[in-house]
Design an enzyme around this catalytic site. Structure first.
Site, PDB file in Angstrom:
ATOM      1  CG  ASN A 113       4.806  -4.895 -21.485  1.00 20.69           C
ATOM      2  OD1 ASN A 113       4.250  -5.456 -20.680  1.00 20.69           O
ATOM      3  ND2 ASN A 113       6.038  -5.292 -22.208  1.00 20.69           N
ATOM      4  CG  HIS A 159      20.352  30.690  14.070  1.00 19.62           C
ATOM      5  ND1 HIS A 159      21.222  29.992  13.473  1.00 19.62           N
ATOM      6  CD2 HIS A 159      20.367  32.127  13.452  1.00 19.62           C
ATOM      7  CE1 HIS A 159      22.055  30.783  12.513  1.00 19.62           C
ATOM      8  NE2 HIS A 159      21.379  31.863  12.589  1.00 19.62           N
ATOM      9  CB  SER A 280      -5.502  14.498  25.216  1.00 20.87           C
ATOM     10  OG  SER A 280      -5.015  13.496  26.462  1.00 20.87           O
ATOM     11  CE  LYS A 286      -2.162  18.868  25.285  1.00 19.12           C
ATOM     12  NZ  LYS A 286      -1.076  17.852  24.996  1.00 19.12           N
ATOM     13  CG  ASN A 288      -3.197  17.488  21.595  1.00 15.88           C
ATOM     14  OD1 ASN A 288      -2.750  18.632  22.339  1.00 15.88           O
ATOM     15  ND2 ASN A 288      -3.731  16.773  21.730  1.00 15.88           N
ATOM     16  CD  GLU A 293       0.797  16.975  16.725  1.00 17.90           C
ATOM     17  OE1 GLU A 293       1.548  16.387  17.536  1.00 17.90           O
ATOM     18  OE2 GLU A 293      -0.282  17.394  17.213  1.00 17.90           O
ATOM     19  CE1 TYR A 320       5.683  -3.642 -17.177  1.00 17.98           C
ATOM     20  CE2 TYR A 320       6.339  -6.100 -17.027  1.00 17.98           C
ATOM     21  CZ  TYR A 320       5.681  -4.677 -16.793  1.00 17.98           C
ATOM     22  OH  TYR A 320       4.615  -5.010 -15.629  1.00 17.98           O
TER      23      TYR A 320
HETATM   24  N1  ARG Z   1       0.133  -5.104 -14.157  1.00 18.47           N
HETATM   25  C1  ARG Z   1       1.260  -4.853 -15.035  1.00 18.47           C
HETATM   26  C2  ARG Z   1       1.876  -3.743 -14.557  1.00 18.47           C
HETATM   27  O1  ARG Z   1       1.477  -3.166 -13.815  1.00 18.47           O
HETATM   28  C3  ARG Z   1       0.903  -4.956 -16.349  1.00 18.47           C
HETATM   29  C4  ARG Z   1       1.960  -5.136 -17.309  1.00 18.47           C
HETATM   30  C5  ARG Z   1       2.443  -6.550 -17.467  1.00 18.47           C
HETATM   31  N2  ARG Z   1       3.029  -6.810 -18.384  1.00 18.47           N
HETATM   32  C6  ARG Z   1       3.468  -8.050 -18.555  1.00 18.47           C
HETATM   33  N3  ARG Z   1       4.398  -8.193 -19.394  1.00 18.47           N
HETATM   34  N4  ARG Z   1       3.422  -8.858 -17.588  1.00 18.47           N
HETATM   35  O2  ARG Z   1       3.111  -3.682 -14.707  1.00 18.47           O
END
Ligand code: ARG
Length: 471
Positions: A113, A159, A280, A286, A288, A293, A320
């Site tokens: 995390n 405009h 085209s 053409k 383009n 775009e 998380y």
């Molecule tokens: N692949 C996960 C993500 O991108 C990584 C973190 C995973 N954490 C967990 N507690 N499963 O978030």
């Protein structure tokens, strides 16, 4: 019964369902973070060493292993495996295969995390620097083109109707301003990207005495994040990136739209090099402006990416949640799209060939100096609102007779107001109109020259700053 073969397999008694594996993996896209993950791992090793959790020899062995993996990744030799779920577990497993069970110490005091939040910030800092450099190139191209076409006049529009004549350089420098603000926003966001989540662990911090100042410094962050729950669970920095990108794409899209309009035969204001256009398959004649775009079109997906992540984040409880894995693809797609669009916009601006006569002729169409005529009457003492009315009637008359304002004989003009004298005609020319708009930020040539000089100076200063940063 054996544990299942996953880094987290200890409490599981059943192999992961194939569809679950396929559904939950992220390595197919988060492999992009591989080099950032290595850097982050190396910094974490240092923190573990400094805390006495790893001996010198262990730390050396881990670092060496990580560096070898780094080489393999750089050379494209590293094999990512889906069953290892994400980039983090792929690297950890590779390390285990290289140096044995010692690899198992790497994840001490850390969680994926804080790991992924750190990697993602490292990645976005790099992308932001690259985008800033591409924005600089585009801004430089606009300034160079504005210099090159200095003096050319075209009708300014409101405009999409002819309004008042302006210098093409002034028009180009309007985009310079927009992209300068975009750059400022990306630069500003670096402040909030400069905060390091590492050491927050899963959500609550860690019992190991990890020096978070040290890891933050090693990774080039300004400081460690202050709250572990916040650090692992917010993605506002990614959203800010997406918003800044969306805004920049909006500006690119407007520039593109003008190039598209200006290249149409109805306008015929500019031409683009063949190398930047496509043809085209059915209409041989053409040529383009597809690049313009597509920049306009791709703006849609970048907006979509912003909405996607905003929606993912809405209502998530701390800390998380796996939903957060959905943060990456919109960001990767946005970074790719924006970088390509910036490069191509730069090439288009550079390659733009103005058709001076067409622009000049158009600038004379649509009574674009009618405001000047009103200003003339104001100078003679008429309140502006009345002058506006008088000129409105003169324009209606000109329309009826198929005349330009300066083609109306003095006698006829005087029928609308006896304040009009012989000197009126110098107020009716396109060049005179442009030259009179001398207020700061106006289109008068001397003001535009000053604006050009300021832009050049700003770009030079940025280049100097970059030099000092590098040395
Ligand atoms: N692949 C996960 C993500 O991108 C990584 C973190 C995973 N954490 C967990 N507690 N499963 O978030």
């Amino acid at each position: 019964m054996a544990d299942i073969d996953k880094p987290w397999g200890g409490r599981f008694r059943e192999a992961t369902h194939e569809l679950v594996e396929e559904f939950t993996e992220s390595v197919s896209f988060d492999r992009r973070l591989a080099l950032h993950d290595i850097r982050q791992n190396l910094a974490h090793v240092e923190a573990l060493r400094a805390a006495g959790i790893l001996t010198e020899a262990e730390a050396e062995k881990l670092s060496r292993g990580l560096r070898e993996i780094e080489e393999e990744i750089r050379e494209g030799r590293f094999v990512f495996r889906r069953e290892l779920e994400d980039v983090h577990m792929n690297i950890e497993q590779a390390l285990r295969e290289k140096i044995g069970p010692l690899a198992g110490k790497l994840h001490t005091g850390r969680s994926r995390n804080d790991q992924v939040a750190t990697d993602f910030r490292l990645y976005l800092r790099d992308e932001t620097q690259e985008i800033l450099s591409l924005l600089r190139t585009l801004r430089q191209a606009l300034v160079d083109k504005a210099e090159e076409v200095f003096g050319l006049v075209l009708p300014g529009f409101t405009h999409l109707q002819h309004a008042q004549p302006v210098l093409l350089s002034h028009h180009l420098l309007a985009y310079y301003q927009m992209f300068s603000r975009d750059a400022e926003r990306f630069r500003e966001a670096l402040k909030r990207l400069g905060v390091c989540p590492l050491g927050s662990a899963a959500l609550a911090g860690t019992p190991y005495p990890l020096d978070r100042e040290l890891t933050a410094r090693l990774l080039g962050f300004d400081r460690p994040a202050e709250n572990s729950l916040d650090a692992v669970s917010d993605r506002d920095f990614a959203l800010e990136f997406l918003f800044n990108a969306a805004l920049t794409m909006m500006h690119l899209s407007r520039l593109s739209e003008e190039i598209i309009l200006w290249m149409s035969p109805e306008f015929g204001f500019v031409d683009l090099p063949d190398a930047l256009c496509t043809g085209s398959s059915i209409m041989p004649q053409k040529k383009n402006p597809d690049v313009a775009e597509l920049i306009r079109g791709k703006t849609g997906r970048v907006y979509g990416n912003l909405m996607a992540l905003l929606t993912v984040m809405k209502g998530l409880p701390l800390a998380y949640n796996r939903d957060l894995q959905e943060d990456k693809e919109p960001v990767f797609d946005t970074a790719d799209t924006l970088k390509r669009s910036l490069k191509l916009a730069g090439l288009m601006v550079e390659g733009l060939t103005p058709r001076a006569e067409r622009m000049r002729a158009a600038a004379e169409e649509g009574h674009t100096t009618a405001t000047d005529l009103a200003d003339y009457l104001v100078l003679k003492g008429l309140p502006f609102r009345e002058a506006h009315h008088v000129v409105g009637r003169i324009v209606a008359y000109a329309e009826e007779k198929g005349l330009k304002l300066w083609e109306i004989p003095l006698k006829e003009l005087q029928r609308f107001s006896e304040l009009i004298g012989e000197d009126v005609y110098q107020w009716l020319t396109v060049e005179g109109s442009v030259a009179r708009r001398r207020t700061l930020g106006g289109t008068a040539p001397e003001r535009v020259r000053e604006a050009l000089a300021r832009a050049r100076e700003a770009l030079k200063e940025e280049a100097r700053d970059l030099e000092t940063q590098r040395s």
